[in-house]
Design a protein around this motif. Structure first.
Motif, PDB file in Angstrom:
ATOM      1  N   ARG A  11      33.655  34.777  43.268  1.00 31.51           N
ATOM      2  CA  ARG A  11      34.709  35.764  43.003  1.00 31.51           C
ATOM      3  C   ARG A  11      36.025  35.301  43.633  1.00 31.51           C
ATOM      4  NH1 ARG A  11      32.517  40.961  41.845  1.00 31.51           N
ATOM      5  NH2 ARG A  11      34.521  41.861  42.453  1.00 31.51           N
ATOM      6  N   PRO A  12      37.170  35.600  43.004  1.00 32.15           N
ATOM      7  CA  PRO A  12      38.453  35.352  43.679  1.00 32.15           C
ATOM      8  C   PRO A  12      38.530  36.162  44.973  1.00 32.15           C
ATOM      9  CG  PRO A  12      38.772  35.843  41.350  1.00 32.15           C
ATOM     10  CD  PRO A  12      37.331  36.142  41.657  1.00 32.15           C
ATOM     11  N   LEU A  13      39.260  35.668  45.959  1.00 31.13           N
ATOM     12  CA  LEU A  13      39.359  36.353  47.245  1.00 31.13           C
ATOM     13  C   LEU A  13      39.890  37.774  47.090  1.00 31.13           C
ATOM     14  CD1 LEU A  13      40.664  33.605  49.707  1.00 31.13           C
ATOM     15  CD2 LEU A  13      38.432  34.694  49.679  1.00 31.13           C
ATOM     16  N   LEU A  14      40.835  37.950  46.189  1.00 30.27           N
ATOM     17  CA  LEU A  14      41.420  39.284  46.009  1.00 30.27           C
ATOM     18  C   LEU A  14      40.398  40.298  45.516  1.00 30.27           C
ATOM     19  CD1 LEU A  14      44.964  38.481  44.527  1.00 30.27           C
ATOM     20  CD2 LEU A  14      44.442  39.621  46.699  1.00 30.27           C
ATOM     21  N   GLU A  15      39.341  39.811  44.847  1.00 30.67           N
ATOM     22  CA  GLU A  15      38.322  40.712  44.317  1.00 30.67           C
ATOM     23  C   GLU A  15      37.129  40.860  45.259  1.00 30.67           C
ATOM     24  OE1 GLU A  15      37.171  39.592  40.403  1.00 30.67           O
ATOM     25  OE2 GLU A  15      39.241  39.400  39.677  1.00 30.67           O
ATOM     26  N   SER A  16      37.166  40.182  46.388  1.00 33.77           N
ATOM     27  CA  SER A  16      36.070  40.284  47.362  1.00 33.77           C
ATOM     28  C   SER A  16      36.382  41.400  48.353  1.00 33.77           C
ATOM     29  CB  SER A  16      35.882  38.945  48.080  1.00 33.77           C
ATOM     30  OG  SER A  16      35.490  37.940  47.175  1.00 33.77           O
ATOM     31  N   HIS A  17      36.434  42.619  47.862  1.00 37.35           N
ATOM     32  CA  HIS A  17      36.742  43.779  48.689  1.00 37.35           C
ATOM     33  C   HIS A  17      35.444  44.444  49.136  1.00 37.35           C
ATOM     34  CE1 HIS A  17      35.956  45.419  44.742  1.00 37.35           C
ATOM     35  NE2 HIS A  17      37.079  44.860  44.282  1.00 37.35           N
ATOM     36  N   LYS A  18      35.568  45.505  49.905  1.00 35.78           N
ATOM     37  CA  LYS A  18      34.387  46.136  50.488  1.00 35.78           C
ATOM     38  C   LYS A  18      33.446  46.698  49.430  1.00 35.78           C
ATOM     39  CE  LYS A  18      36.918  50.446  51.432  1.00 35.78           C
ATOM     40  NZ  LYS A  18      37.397  51.349  52.507  1.00 35.78           N
ATOM     41  N   GLU A  19      33.999  47.166  48.306  1.00 36.46           N
ATOM     42  CA  GLU A  19      33.122  47.682  47.245  1.00 36.46           C
ATOM     43  C   GLU A  19      32.270  46.562  46.649  1.00 36.46           C
ATOM     44  OE1 GLU A  19      36.331  48.317  47.487  1.00 36.46           O
ATOM     45  OE2 GLU A  19      36.374  50.481  47.904  1.00 36.46           O
ATOM     46  N   ALA A  20      32.880  45.371  46.481  1.00 32.90           N
ATOM     47  CA  ALA A  20      32.120  44.244  45.939  1.00 32.90           C
ATOM     48  C   ALA A  20      31.050  43.792  46.921  1.00 32.90           C
ATOM     49  CB  ALA A  20      33.072  43.082  45.623  1.00 32.90           C
ATOM     50  N   VAL A  21      31.388  43.769  48.214  1.00 31.73           N
ATOM     51  CA  VAL A  21      30.410  43.380  49.222  1.00 31.73           C
ATOM     52  C   VAL A  21      29.290  44.411  49.306  1.00 31.73           C
ATOM     53  CG1 VAL A  21      30.057  42.908  51.672  1.00 31.73           C
ATOM     54  CG2 VAL A  21      32.109  42.065  50.531  1.00 31.73           C
ATOM     55  N   GLU A  22      29.637  45.685  49.182  1.00 28.59           N
ATOM     56  CA  GLU A  22      28.601  46.725  49.204  1.00 28.59           C
ATOM     57  C   GLU A  22      27.633  46.561  48.039  1.00 28.59           C
ATOM     58  OE1 GLU A  22      28.241  51.622  49.093  1.00 28.59           O
ATOM     59  OE2 GLU A  22      30.127  50.620  48.582  1.00 28.59           O
ATOM     60  N   ALA A  23      28.163  46.282  46.849  1.00 28.44           N
ATOM     61  CA  ALA A  23      27.290  46.065  45.693  1.00 28.44           C
ATOM     62  C   ALA A  23      26.424  44.819  45.881  1.00 28.44           C
ATOM     63  CB  ALA A  23      28.144  45.936  44.430  1.00 28.44           C
ATOM     64  N   TRP A  24      26.990  43.795  46.503  1.00 27.95           N
ATOM     65  CA  TRP A  24      26.228  42.565  46.784  1.00 27.95           C
ATOM     66  C   TRP A  24      25.076  42.854  47.752  1.00 27.95           C
ATOM     67  CZ3 TRP A  24      26.735  40.305  51.810  1.00 27.95           C
ATOM     68  CH2 TRP A  24      26.039  39.112  51.972  1.00 27.95           C
ATOM     69  N   ALA A  55      48.077  30.646  54.214  1.00 31.17           N
ATOM     70  CA  ALA A  55      47.788  30.427  52.794  1.00 31.17           C
ATOM     71  C   ALA A  55      46.779  31.426  52.255  1.00 31.17           C
ATOM     72  CB  ALA A  55      47.274  29.000  52.597  1.00 31.17           C
ATOM     73  N   TYR A  56      45.949  32.004  53.151  1.00 33.64           N
ATOM     74  CA  TYR A  56      44.897  32.916  52.700  1.00 33.64           C
ATOM     75  C   TYR A  56      45.051  34.332  53.233  1.00 33.64           C
ATOM     76  CZ  TYR A  56      42.849  28.285  52.064  1.00 33.64           C
ATOM     77  OH  TYR A  56      42.638  26.975  51.720  1.00 33.64           O
ATOM     78  N   ALA A  57      45.891  34.510  54.218  1.00 29.52           N
ATOM     79  CA  ALA A  57      45.957  35.801  54.910  1.00 29.52           C
ATOM     80  C   ALA A  57      46.276  36.951  53.971  1.00 29.52           C
ATOM     81  CB  ALA A  57      46.988  35.740  56.037  1.00 29.52           C
ATOM     82  N   ASP A  58      47.112  36.705  52.940  1.00 28.20           N
ATOM     83  CA  ASP A  58      47.491  37.778  52.020  1.00 28.20           C
ATOM     84  C   ASP A  58      46.499  37.976  50.888  1.00 28.20           C
ATOM     85  OD1 ASP A  58      49.774  38.192  53.507  1.00 28.20           O
ATOM     86  OD2 ASP A  58      50.985  36.798  52.306  1.00 28.20           O
ATOM     87  N   LEU A  59      45.450  37.145  50.841  1.00 27.51           N
ATOM     88  CA  LEU A  59      44.494  37.224  49.728  1.00 27.51           C
ATOM     89  C   LEU A  59      43.191  37.912  50.109  1.00 27.51           C
ATOM     90  CD1 LEU A  59      44.889  33.577  48.351  1.00 27.51           C
ATOM     91  CD2 LEU A  59      46.052  35.642  47.554  1.00 27.51           C
ATOM     92  N   ILE A  60      42.969  38.163  51.375  1.00 33.60           N
ATOM     93  CA  ILE A  60      41.680  38.675  51.820  1.00 33.60           C
ATOM     94  C   ILE A  60      41.742  40.167  52.092  1.00 33.60           C
ATOM     95  CG2 ILE A  60      40.973  36.483  52.847  1.00 33.60           C
ATOM     96  CD1 ILE A  60      41.784  37.698  55.564  1.00 33.60           C
ATOM     97  N   HIS A  61      40.581  40.777  52.117  1.00 35.00           N
ATOM     98  CA  HIS A  61      40.414  42.176  52.535  1.00 35.00           C
ATOM     99  C   HIS A  61      39.729  42.145  53.892  1.00 35.00           C
ATOM    100  CE1 HIS A  61      41.465  43.781  48.519  1.00 35.00           C
ATOM    101  NE2 HIS A  61      40.878  42.674  48.080  1.00 35.00           N
ATOM    102  N   GLU A  62      40.459  42.527  54.924  1.00 39.96           N
ATOM    103  CA  GLU A  62      39.950  42.383  56.287  1.00 39.96           C
ATOM    104  C   GLU A  62      38.698  43.207  56.546  1.00 39.96           C
ATOM    105  OE1 GLU A  62      42.682  42.705  59.456  1.00 39.96           O
ATOM    106  OE2 GLU A  62      44.310  41.666  58.406  1.00 39.96           O
ATOM    107  N   ASP A  63      38.524  44.315  55.822  1.00 38.55           N
ATOM    108  CA  ASP A  63      37.371  45.179  56.063  1.00 38.55           C
ATOM    109  C   ASP A  63      36.223  44.909  55.097  1.00 38.55           C
ATOM    110  OD1 ASP A  63      38.576  46.078  53.781  1.00 38.55           O
ATOM    111  OD2 ASP A  63      38.380  48.214  54.259  1.00 38.55           O
ATOM    112  N   ALA A  64      36.277  43.769  54.400  1.00 45.48           N
ATOM    113  CA  ALA A  64      35.262  43.507  53.375  1.00 45.48           C
ATOM    114  C   ALA A  64      33.852  43.505  53.950  1.00 45.48           C
ATOM    115  CB  ALA A  64      35.548  42.169  52.686  1.00 45.48           C
ATOM    116  N   PHE A  65      33.678  42.914  55.136  1.00 46.12           N
ATOM    117  CA  PHE A  65      32.335  42.811  55.728  1.00 46.12           C
ATOM    118  C   PHE A  65      32.143  43.744  56.914  1.00 46.12           C
ATOM    119  CE2 PHE A  65      32.817  38.843  53.444  1.00 46.12           C
ATOM    120  CZ  PHE A  65      31.554  38.624  52.913  1.00 46.12           C
TER     121      PHE A  65
END
Length: 302
Positions: A11-24, A55-65
């Motif tokens: 998945r792109p980093l922008l789409e790796s949010h907490k909802e995606a991690v929860e479904a995983w 380069a990546y700081a603006d693409l991640i969701h800090e609370d994803a995990f």
């Protein structure tokens, strides 16, 4: 099969949010629940690393995990306590010694009698065995230089049988023509103690299936290969062995200050106690303890 984190890596980093991690987590906990906690820690470590790089700081969701909804879905970790009881030793040995694959049968018995970790034993090569000094050198995951443990009499006999088997060339099929015989690559013994001709690595990969079949035949439920390591630690208490001896043989980190900084027992002292453990286990299993072989060229004098 793909690694447990593979669905998230696709998945792109922008789409790796907490909802995606929860479904995983929801998908994977039914198949690989025991690996989820480690995978989540690795994912969290990656997020922390990405935060420190512009380069990546603006693409991640800090609370994803770290989101609560993700943590709550993780399977609860329980303390495993599978180990052999004294009365189970005889049926366990009887069924394990009947396993058709001699390398798996020997591996399981050596696992119980040394308390070594599964991969420590499977990665052993013949260069790690010193028959002259009756020692094994194990690449310990905690000690950089590894650890050296004694070869007790029964383990020594098992390894000598495996070495003789390993150094015996396989029979040549009579149906081969001279041209086919000449084209065959020259045979050479394996460097692995527990080889497997069908494995890409050349050594044994999966002894669990035959171990479970042997345990089922013996009426023993839920015993894992790591449970054999636990069995070594718990059964040694019947012989009242010092806990530091057991820890040094198994490759556990010393806990007490004296053990950690001062006591490092030589192999001969480990052998004294380790042989007592093996002797007690074999007596319970109804297996005669091999006697020390006479050293060639020496004789008793009056």
């Amino acid at each position: 099969q793909p690694g447990i984190l593979c669905p998230l890596l696709l998945r792109p980093l922008l789409e790796s949010h907490k909802e995606a991690v929860e479904a995983w987590v929801e998908r994977e906990k039914a198949r690989r629940g025991t690996q989820l906690a480690l995978a989540r820690r690795l994912g969290r470590a990656f997020i922390n690393w990405a935060k420190e790089h512009s380069a990546y700081a603006d693409l991640i969701h800090e609370d994803a995990f770290t989101a609560r909804m993700v943590r709550d879905k993780l399977p609860k970790r329980g303390v495993k306590d599978d180990s052999l009881q004294r009365e189970q030793l005889k049926p366990w040995f009887e069924k394990v010694r009947l396993i058709p694959n001699p390398y798996i049968a020997a591996f399981l018995q050596i696992s119980l009698l040394t308390g070594a970790r599964r991969e420590e034993l499977l990665n052993l090569r013949w260069e790690d065995v010193h028959f002259q000094w009756k020692t094994l050198h194990i690449a310990d995951k905690l000690e950089e230089g590894g650890r050296t443990i004694p070869m007790t009499p029964y383990v020594l006999r098992l390894l000598r049988d495996l070495k003789a088997r390993n150094e015996t060339p396989p029979p040549i099929p009579r149906s081969l023509r001279p041209r086919e015989l000449a084209a065959r690559p020259p045979w050479q013994p394996s460097s692995w103690i527990f080889p497997s001709p069908t494995a890409a690595s050349g050594r044994l990969q999966e002894p669990r299936i035959q171990h479970k079949a042997a345990c089922d035949a013996a009426g023993i439920e839920g015993l894992t290969i790591h449970g054999l390591r636990r069995s070594f630690a718990s059964l040694s208490e019947w012989v009242e062995v010092p806990t530091g001896v057991v820890a040094q043989v198994m490759g556990h980190k010393p806990s007490a200050t004296a053990e950690r900084h001062y006591k490092r027992r030589p192999v001969d002292l480990l052998r004294l106690w380790h042989t007592k453990i093996e002797d007690w286990v074999l007596v319970q299993a109804g297996i005669p303890q091999p006697q020390d072989e006479e050293v060639p060229g020496l004789r008793a004098v009056g």
